[in-house]
Design a protein around this motif. Sequence first.
Motif, PDB file in Angstrom:
ATOM      1  N   ASN B 103       0.832  -1.216   0.000  1.00  0.00           N
ATOM      2  CA  ASN B 103       0.000   0.000   0.000  1.00  0.00           C
ATOM      3  C   ASN B 103       0.860   1.257   0.000  1.00  0.00           C
ATOM      4  OD1 ASN B 103      -2.637  -1.341   2.213  1.00  0.00           O
ATOM      5  ND2 ASN B 103      -2.107  -1.795   0.092  1.00  0.00           N
ATOM      6  N   GLN B 104       1.952   1.182   0.749  1.00  0.00           N
ATOM      7  CA  GLN B 104       2.870   2.327   0.842  1.00  0.00           C
ATOM      8  C   GLN B 104       3.378   2.755  -0.538  1.00  0.00           C
ATOM      9  OE1 GLN B 104       5.752   1.161   3.879  1.00  0.00           O
ATOM     10  NE2 GLN B 104       7.047   2.873   3.227  1.00  0.00           N
ATOM     11  N   TYR B 105       3.439   1.804  -1.469  1.00  0.00           N
ATOM     12  CA  TYR B 105       3.902   2.099  -2.828  1.00  0.00           C
ATOM     13  C   TYR B 105       2.742   2.129  -3.827  1.00  0.00           C
ATOM     14  CZ  TYR B 105       8.583   1.856  -1.045  1.00  0.00           C
ATOM     15  OH  TYR B 105       9.728   2.109  -0.326  1.00  0.00           O
ATOM     16  N   GLY B 106       1.561   2.336  -3.275  1.00  0.00           N
ATOM     17  CA  GLY B 106       0.406   2.504  -4.157  1.00  0.00           C
ATOM     18  C   GLY B 106      -0.110   1.224  -4.780  1.00  0.00           C
ATOM     19  N   VAL B 107       0.301   0.075  -4.241  1.00  0.00           N
ATOM     20  CA  VAL B 107      -0.211  -1.193  -4.760  1.00  0.00           C
ATOM     21  C   VAL B 107      -1.353  -1.629  -3.838  1.00  0.00           C
ATOM     22  CG1 VAL B 107       0.337  -3.587  -5.360  1.00  0.00           C
ATOM     23  CG2 VAL B 107       2.079  -1.792  -5.628  1.00  0.00           C
ATOM     24  N   ALA B 108      -2.572  -1.588  -4.373  1.00  0.00           N
ATOM     25  CA  ALA B 108      -3.748  -1.861  -3.545  1.00  0.00           C
ATOM     26  C   ALA B 108      -3.882  -3.353  -3.274  1.00  0.00           C
ATOM     27  CB  ALA B 108      -4.998  -1.341  -4.247  1.00  0.00           C
ATOM     28  N   VAL B 109      -3.940  -3.703  -2.011  1.00  0.00           N
ATOM     29  CA  VAL B 109      -4.182  -5.087  -1.606  1.00  0.00           C
ATOM     30  C   VAL B 109      -4.578  -5.067  -0.128  1.00  0.00           C
ATOM     31  CG1 VAL B 109      -1.751  -5.491  -1.032  1.00  0.00           C
ATOM     32  CG2 VAL B 109      -3.216  -7.437  -1.538  1.00  0.00           C
ATOM     33  N   SER B 110      -5.542  -5.890   0.224  1.00  0.00           N
ATOM     34  CA  SER B 110      -5.932  -5.955   1.632  1.00  0.00           C
ATOM     35  C   SER B 110      -5.253  -7.160   2.263  1.00  0.00           C
ATOM     36  CB  SER B 110      -7.453  -6.061   1.751  1.00  0.00           C
ATOM     37  OG  SER B 110      -7.859  -7.355   1.363  1.00  0.00           O
ATOM     38  N   PRO B 111      -5.090  -7.145   3.594  1.00  0.00           N
ATOM     39  CA  PRO B 111      -4.385  -8.249   4.255  1.00  0.00           C
ATOM     40  C   PRO B 111      -4.950  -9.625   3.907  1.00  0.00           C
ATOM     41  CG  PRO B 111      -4.691  -6.437   5.789  1.00  0.00           C
ATOM     42  CD  PRO B 111      -5.451  -6.058   4.544  1.00  0.00           C
ATOM     43  N   ASP B 112      -6.259  -9.724   3.719  1.00  0.00           N
ATOM     44  CA  ASP B 112      -6.801 -11.065   3.439  1.00  0.00           C
ATOM     45  C   ASP B 112      -6.599 -11.505   1.984  1.00  0.00           C
ATOM     46  OD1 ASP B 112      -8.573  -9.249   2.534  1.00  0.00           O
ATOM     47  OD2 ASP B 112     -10.377 -10.192   3.361  1.00  0.00           O
ATOM     48  N   GLU B 113      -6.051 -10.636   1.166  1.00  0.00           N
ATOM     49  CA  GLU B 113      -5.726 -11.031  -0.215  1.00  0.00           C
ATOM     50  C   GLU B 113      -4.231 -11.343  -0.391  1.00  0.00           C
ATOM     51  OE1 GLU B 113      -8.705  -8.005  -2.695  1.00  0.00           O
ATOM     52  OE2 GLU B 113      -6.802  -7.289  -1.883  1.00  0.00           O
ATOM     53  N   VAL B 114      -3.475 -11.146   0.659  1.00  0.00           N
ATOM     54  CA  VAL B 114      -2.013 -11.237   0.533  1.00  0.00           C
ATOM     55  C   VAL B 114      -1.537 -12.623   0.114  1.00  0.00           C
ATOM     56  CG1 VAL B 114       0.086 -11.348   1.955  1.00  0.00           C
ATOM     57  CG2 VAL B 114      -1.340  -9.288   1.991  1.00  0.00           C
ATOM     58  N   VAL B 115      -2.063 -13.638   0.774  1.00  0.00           N
ATOM     59  CA  VAL B 115      -1.574 -14.996   0.537  1.00  0.00           C
ATOM     60  C   VAL B 115      -2.308 -15.620  -0.650  1.00  0.00           C
ATOM     61  CG1 VAL B 115      -1.381 -17.306   1.521  1.00  0.00           C
ATOM     62  CG2 VAL B 115      -1.002 -15.285   2.962  1.00  0.00           C
ATOM     63  N   ARG B 116      -1.527 -16.128  -1.590  1.00  0.00           N
ATOM     64  CA  ARG B 116      -2.117 -16.814  -2.736  1.00  0.00           C
ATOM     65  C   ARG B 116      -1.220 -17.962  -3.123  1.00  0.00           C
ATOM     66  NH1 ARG B 116      -3.489 -12.395  -6.948  1.00  0.00           N
ATOM     67  NH2 ARG B 116      -1.655 -13.358  -7.863  1.00  0.00           N
ATOM     68  N   TYR B 117      -1.796 -18.979  -3.679  1.00  0.00           N
ATOM     69  CA  TYR B 117      -0.985 -20.096  -4.158  1.00  0.00           C
ATOM     70  C   TYR B 117      -1.801 -20.778  -5.217  1.00  0.00           C
ATOM     71  CZ  TYR B 117      -4.186 -22.543  -1.123  1.00  0.00           C
ATOM     72  OH  TYR B 117      -5.331 -23.009  -0.540  1.00  0.00           O
ATOM     73  N   GLU B 118      -1.103 -21.460  -6.093  1.00  0.00           N
ATOM     74  CA  GLU B 118      -1.789 -22.092  -7.200  1.00  0.00           C
ATOM     75  C   GLU B 118      -1.586 -23.596  -7.098  1.00  0.00           C
ATOM     76  OE1 GLU B 118      -1.859 -21.555 -12.056  1.00  0.00           O
ATOM     77  OE2 GLU B 118      -0.475 -20.402 -10.834  1.00  0.00           O
ATOM     78  N   GLY B 119      -2.628 -24.318  -6.815  1.00  0.00           N
ATOM     79  CA  GLY B 119      -2.579 -25.786  -6.764  1.00  0.00           C
ATOM     80  C   GLY B 119      -1.365 -26.296  -6.009  1.00  0.00           C
ATOM     81  N   ARG B 120      -0.555 -27.134  -6.685  1.00  0.00           N
ATOM     82  CA  ARG B 120       0.613 -27.723  -6.030  1.00  0.00           C
ATOM     83  C   ARG B 120       1.897 -26.960  -6.310  1.00  0.00           C
ATOM     84  NH1 ARG B 120       0.673 -33.947  -7.578  1.00  0.00           N
ATOM     85  NH2 ARG B 120      -0.150 -33.156  -9.544  1.00  0.00           N
ATOM     86  N   ALA B 121       1.792 -25.840  -7.031  1.00  0.00           N
ATOM     87  CA  ALA B 121       3.018 -25.118  -7.388  1.00  0.00           C
ATOM     88  C   ALA B 121       3.794 -24.690  -6.142  1.00  0.00           C
ATOM     89  CB  ALA B 121       2.680 -23.902  -8.242  1.00  0.00           C
ATOM     90  N   GLY B 122       5.059 -24.352  -6.350  1.00  0.00           N
ATOM     91  CA  GLY B 122       5.875 -23.870  -5.243  1.00  0.00           C
ATOM     92  C   GLY B 122       6.956 -24.867  -4.888  1.00  0.00           C
ATOM     93  N   ILE B 123       7.841 -24.417  -4.001  1.00  0.00           N
ATOM     94  CA  ILE B 123       9.004 -25.237  -3.659  1.00  0.00           C
ATOM     95  C   ILE B 123       8.645 -26.152  -2.501  1.00  0.00           C
ATOM     96  CG2 ILE B 123      11.454 -25.206  -3.120  1.00  0.00           C
ATOM     97  CD1 ILE B 123      11.531 -22.310  -4.137  1.00  0.00           C
ATOM     98  N   THR B 124       7.978 -27.258  -2.819  1.00  0.00           N
ATOM     99  CA  THR B 124       7.598 -28.234  -1.800  1.00  0.00           C
ATOM    100  C   THR B 124       8.053 -29.605  -2.289  1.00  0.00           C
ATOM    101  OG1 THR B 124       5.477 -28.771  -2.838  1.00  0.00           O
ATOM    102  CG2 THR B 124       5.501 -26.889  -1.326  1.00  0.00           C
ATOM    103  N   PRO B 125       8.317 -30.517  -1.355  1.00  0.00           N
ATOM    104  CA  PRO B 125       8.733 -31.853  -1.796  1.00  0.00           C
ATOM    105  C   PRO B 125       7.693 -32.488  -2.725  1.00  0.00           C
ATOM    106  CG  PRO B 125       9.143 -31.585   0.550  1.00  0.00           C
ATOM    107  CD  PRO B 125       8.368 -30.375   0.108  1.00  0.00           C
ATOM    108  N   GLU B 126       6.400 -32.337  -2.424  1.00  0.00           N
ATOM    109  CA  GLU B 126       5.402 -33.039  -3.269  1.00  0.00           C
ATOM    110  C   GLU B 126       5.397 -32.484  -4.687  1.00  0.00           C
ATOM    111  OE1 GLU B 126       4.289 -31.119  -0.644  1.00  0.00           O
ATOM    112  OE2 GLU B 126       2.473 -30.013  -1.208  1.00  0.00           O
ATOM    113  N   ASN B 127       5.586 -31.169  -4.824  1.00  0.00           N
ATOM    114  CA  ASN B 127       5.639 -30.604  -6.171  1.00  0.00           C
ATOM    115  C   ASN B 127       6.917 -31.046  -6.886  1.00  0.00           C
ATOM    116  OD1 ASN B 127       4.619 -29.120  -8.336  1.00  0.00           O
ATOM    117  ND2 ASN B 127       5.706 -27.248  -7.728  1.00  0.00           N
ATOM    118  N   GLY B 128       8.012 -31.058  -6.150  1.00  0.00           N
ATOM    119  CA  GLY B 128       9.281 -31.481  -6.732  1.00  0.00           C
ATOM    120  C   GLY B 128       9.202 -32.906  -7.280  1.00  0.00           C
ATOM    121  N   PHE B 129       8.639 -33.791  -6.498  1.00  0.00           N
ATOM    122  CA  PHE B 129       8.536 -35.190  -6.948  1.00  0.00           C
ATOM    123  C   PHE B 129       7.600 -35.319  -8.146  1.00  0.00           C
ATOM    124  CE2 PHE B 129      10.263 -36.472  -2.720  1.00  0.00           C
ATOM    125  CZ  PHE B 129      11.288 -37.264  -3.196  1.00  0.00           C
ATOM    126  N   ALA B 130       6.479 -34.607  -8.111  1.00  0.00           N
ATOM    127  CA  ALA B 130       5.533 -34.681  -9.226  1.00  0.00           C
ATOM    128  C   ALA B 130       6.182 -34.151 -10.503  1.00  0.00           C
ATOM    129  CB  ALA B 130       4.278 -33.885  -8.884  1.00  0.00           C
TER     130      ALA B 130
END
Lengths: 377, 377
Positions: B103-130
Amino acid sequence: MDNAVCRLTGCEFPLFAFSHCRDVVVAVSKAGGFGVLGATRFTPEQLEEELAWIDEHIDGAPYGVDVLVPETVDPRVADFADNAQRAEAISAQHRDFTAGLLNQYGVAVSPDEVVRYEGRAGITPENGFAQMEVAFRHPIRLIANALGIAPAEMIAEGKRRGIPVAALVGAKEHALRQAAAGVDIIVAQGGEAGGHCGEVSTLVLIPEVVRALKAAGQDIPVLAAGGIMTGAQMAAMMAAGAQGAWTGSVWLATTEAETSEAFRDKMVAARSRDTVRSRSRTGKPARQLKTAWHEAWDGEGSPGTLPMPLMGMVSEPAFQRIEKAVINGNEEARALVSYFVGQGVGLIDQVRSAKGVVQDFREEFAEAVLGLTSMLE
Amino acid sequence: MDNAVCRLTGCEFPLFAFSHCRDVVVAVSKAGGFGVLGATRFTPEQLEEELAWIDEHIDGAPYGVDVLVPETVDPRVADFADNAQRAEAISAQHRDFTAGLLNQYGVAVSPDEVVRYEGRAGITPENGFAQMEVAFRHPIRLIANALGIAPAEMIAEGKRRGIPVAALVGAKEHALRQAAAGVDIIVAQGGEAGGHCGEVSTLVLIPEVVRALKAAGQDIPVLAAGGIMTGAQMAAMMAAGAQGAWTGSVWLATTEAETSEAFRDKMVAARSRDTVRSRSRTGKPARQLKTAWHEAWDGEGSPGTLPMPLMGMVSEPAFQRIEKAVINGNEEARALVSYFVGQGVGLIDQVRSAKGVVQDFREEFAEAVLGLTSMLE
């Protein structure tokens, strides 16, 4: 070899050996490299003696002197005229902390004995200038400076006497400022180097500095410093644009060096990850072997490190006591033994003669070049 | 060129290009280098699509895939089975801090919108193995892993299919562990590298790892990573004992890359000192362009960075919003634009085609070798 650096300094093989030990300087220069005596720890009178000894033993081979004239003085110590005044400014808290730390490892010292200094020695502008005058009275072929722009007096006197001035830098911007000020050789030193260093790695810094100087129309040779322990690494940095190597740590593991047996043992055992860039020895960030000293000063419960040169007035006598304690059989004190050394310590696996190191560099250099050449075929 | 790495992977010139962009992978491999697709940000389904596209466009040239199967999972997140559970564990304090910073840099987002993830993506063992399973269904010529020992399943499957397994390491000890586990190629990555990295510089790490493997009787080729942006630096690291170069940052400044125009502008302007090794993007120390994001998370008033993969569930959507805001004309948000990039960013002064970069590397390599050879004469 015949490049700009060799022609400027008269050396045969552009391997520059920074050492506080006159024996190393002499051995390296006589073997075809170029020894550079680090002057900082000497008073001007002591430096005079060291250089006279070198002149007597070096058989006319070229050598240089490295002085430290800090460009900026920390505002916290700017008003003090000499070391006696500076010593008074060191707080009881810092004295207590130091004594407490040493005592913990069985090194006996009381808080009022913590601070010591010898005459004008240490990293101060007045000592740097006095050393510069001494150096110019000897047949040096290079004078080097670090911790900021080389003073105008040094550059003028170098030009007058035909002695090239080298400046150590850790960032591109500093190289450009030094070039504009008129230095003859840039020593670009990466963050893996022992002693005072920046944060950019040698592999990145060399091409960055070489390219920036060229773009600025400055035809100044660059020496690579930081992490170089072998002739193959020297060849590597020359492939990346340097005209030679400036080395320090590798000479600490020579039979001639001023280092203690306890420290040499630690160097042989150390991995590259065992160093730390810390203000806890000189007051400015300098890389050294990491020990309990650094953990204590940089950790919680520390009174905070002191500005240069106050920190050295606390640390240098402390490290002298530590070394003495080890010699006297205090095994606990070994944990504190440390010295300026770069990440290249991970490549030290034996103690050799300085002459042997120069010979190894030459052979490794040639092998590395031939190996690369064969890849093109 | 004909060395062990070329023979293992089928590449002509041992320049390995790590990229999250399939176009870069294809362009590099077709130009005689070796493209490696970084898989982390994709779900297994997305990765399948990317690799199918590569197979269709690469004209049979060899390529590889890089997955991240973290060897150890932070105890703070070990009990969570999936990203939905992980997301719940991110505190209100961290959400508020992130929203406040944007917000300080003019990027509108509320605290409850901060966290997002897409399915299994990301650096996790299960995604790595898949992802690993997906990768092995394609005609890859290399599979690489980082963040710990390559999983036994990867090594076994690689051996069964004759596909070499490469492992990224930042320290000698890790190289020895990987070799003992059976990997085929060690990528020794210095602390100047973009993304996850250690603290030892490339110039020191390469000879240290090469020497340690040799002493352990492990005849495994080593690729040098970290800071390499030119063919001269590649030659340098091959003089120091590497059999090729593993590069990442240099491809971010290509016309094909996934990077935004805002970030490319920043890369061209950046100096080598403008990066930082911080936990504030993935939860593990990773080098990236330093911005107000890093100052905020690593500075006073920060709630502290989160463990992997929670940090990425906060940072990745934040950086997507930042990029989007810039595209929509928010000039303030430019201050936050960042990405993984190494100190070599100081050597980026233009955006080129990926093919052009490979050609430049080849020419610079040959010039550097010839330059060195002439020094021996």
